[in-house]
Design an enzyme around this catalytic site. Structure first.
Site, short mmCIF file in Angstrom:
data_model
loop_
_atom_site.label_atom_id
_atom_site.label_comp_id
_atom_site.label_asym_id
_atom_site.label_seq_id
_atom_site.Cartn_x
_atom_site.Cartn_y
_atom_site.Cartn_z
N ASP A 36 0.85 -1.19 0.00
CA ASP A 36 0.00 0.00 0.00
C ASP A 36 0.89 1.24 0.00
OD1 ASP A 36 -3.23 0.46 0.87
OD2 ASP A 36 -1.86 2.17 1.03
N VAL A 101 -11.13 2.92 -3.78
CA VAL A 101 -10.78 2.41 -5.12
C VAL A 101 -11.80 1.32 -5.47
CG1 VAL A 101 -9.05 1.27 -6.55
CG2 VAL A 101 -8.33 2.90 -4.79
N HIS A 105 -10.22 -5.28 -3.38
CA HIS A 105 -8.86 -5.51 -2.87
C HIS A 105 -8.94 -5.88 -1.40
CE1 HIS A 105 -9.91 -1.25 -2.69
NE2 HIS A 105 -9.22 -1.18 -1.57
N HIS A 107 -7.10 -5.83 2.04
CA HIS A 107 -5.99 -5.24 2.80
C HIS A 107 -5.43 -6.29 3.76
CE1 HIS A 107 -6.86 -0.83 2.16
NE2 HIS A 107 -8.06 -1.30 1.88
P1 AMP Z 1 -9.69 1.45 0.03
O1 AMP Z 1 -9.73 2.81 0.68
O2 AMP Z 1 -10.15 0.32 0.88
O3 AMP Z 1 -10.40 1.50 -1.32
O4 AMP Z 1 -8.17 1.14 -0.25
C1 AMP Z 1 -7.46 1.68 -1.31
C2 AMP Z 1 -6.02 1.60 -0.92
O5 AMP Z 1 -5.23 1.80 -2.09
C3 AMP Z 1 -5.59 2.66 0.10
O6 AMP Z 1 -5.09 2.04 1.27
C4 AMP Z 1 -4.54 3.46 -0.65
O7 AMP Z 1 -3.48 3.90 0.19
C5 AMP Z 1 -4.06 2.47 -1.69
N1 AMP Z 1 -3.45 3.04 -2.87
C6 AMP Z 1 -3.90 4.11 -3.58
N2 AMP Z 1 -3.08 4.35 -4.62
C7 AMP Z 1 -2.10 3.42 -4.57
C8 AMP Z 1 -0.94 3.15 -5.36
N3 AMP Z 1 -0.62 3.89 -6.42
N4 AMP Z 1 -0.14 2.12 -5.00
C9 AMP Z 1 -0.44 1.36 -3.90
N5 AMP Z 1 -1.51 1.57 -3.13
C10 AMP Z 1 -2.33 2.59 -3.45
#
Ligand code: AMP
Length: 119
Positions: A36, A101, A105, A107
């Site tokens: 992340d 996003v 995914h 975590h």
């Molecule tokens: P969520 O808020 O559950 O949708 O998680 C999305 C996650 O994607 C967050 O923890 C962000 O920090 C992570 N994230 C966003 N952009 C990137 C990136 N370019 N590379 C890796 N992680 C990312």
């Protein structure tokens, strides 16, 4: 690439395709795992299906093996990351779940004592 295709990709598809750099921890035909970019624990990575299923609510019966696979990959990587004292797996879903996003995914967080309940 044809115009428009890039815009249609989710953030995580762009990462899988190498359009956006990321630290790739694992890849197979079904899923991949990245660190992340904004870690909430000393170890924080995401296990992501290649197919851009938007949220948990879009899963179908036929996806049950896929979801199980995400968890077995998560557990394997957690051991590789030496999370032997435990860790947490989370799917955020929708607005109240603070999903940001719209590409499913999982975590995986660990490396410190986590609190419960989460905020
Ligand atoms: P969520 O808020 O559950 O949708 O998680 C999305 C996650 O994607 C967050 O923890 C962000 O920090 C992570 N994230 C966003 N952009 C990137 C990136 N370019 N590379 C890796 N992680 C990312």
């Amino acid at each position: 690439m044809k115009g428009g295709d890039m815009a249609d990709k989710t953030l995580f598809q762009k990462i899988a395709d190498g359009d956006i750099p990321s630290e790739m921890l694992y890849e197979d035909d079904v899923c991949f795992a990245i660190r992340d970019i904004n870690p909430q624990a000393p170890v924080h990575f995401l296990v992501i299906p290649r197919r851009p299923i938007p949220t948990l609510n879009h899963l179908e019966k036929a996806d049950e093996d896929l979801v199980g696979h995400l968890f077995t990959v998560a557990a394997k990587l957690a051991m590789e990351e030496e999370l032997t004292d435990g860790y947490r797996t989370v799917f955020n879903c929708g607005r109240h779940g603070q999903q940001t996003v719209n590409h499913l995914h999982l975590h995986v967080l660990g490396g410190r004592q986590l609190k419960w309940p989460p905020g």
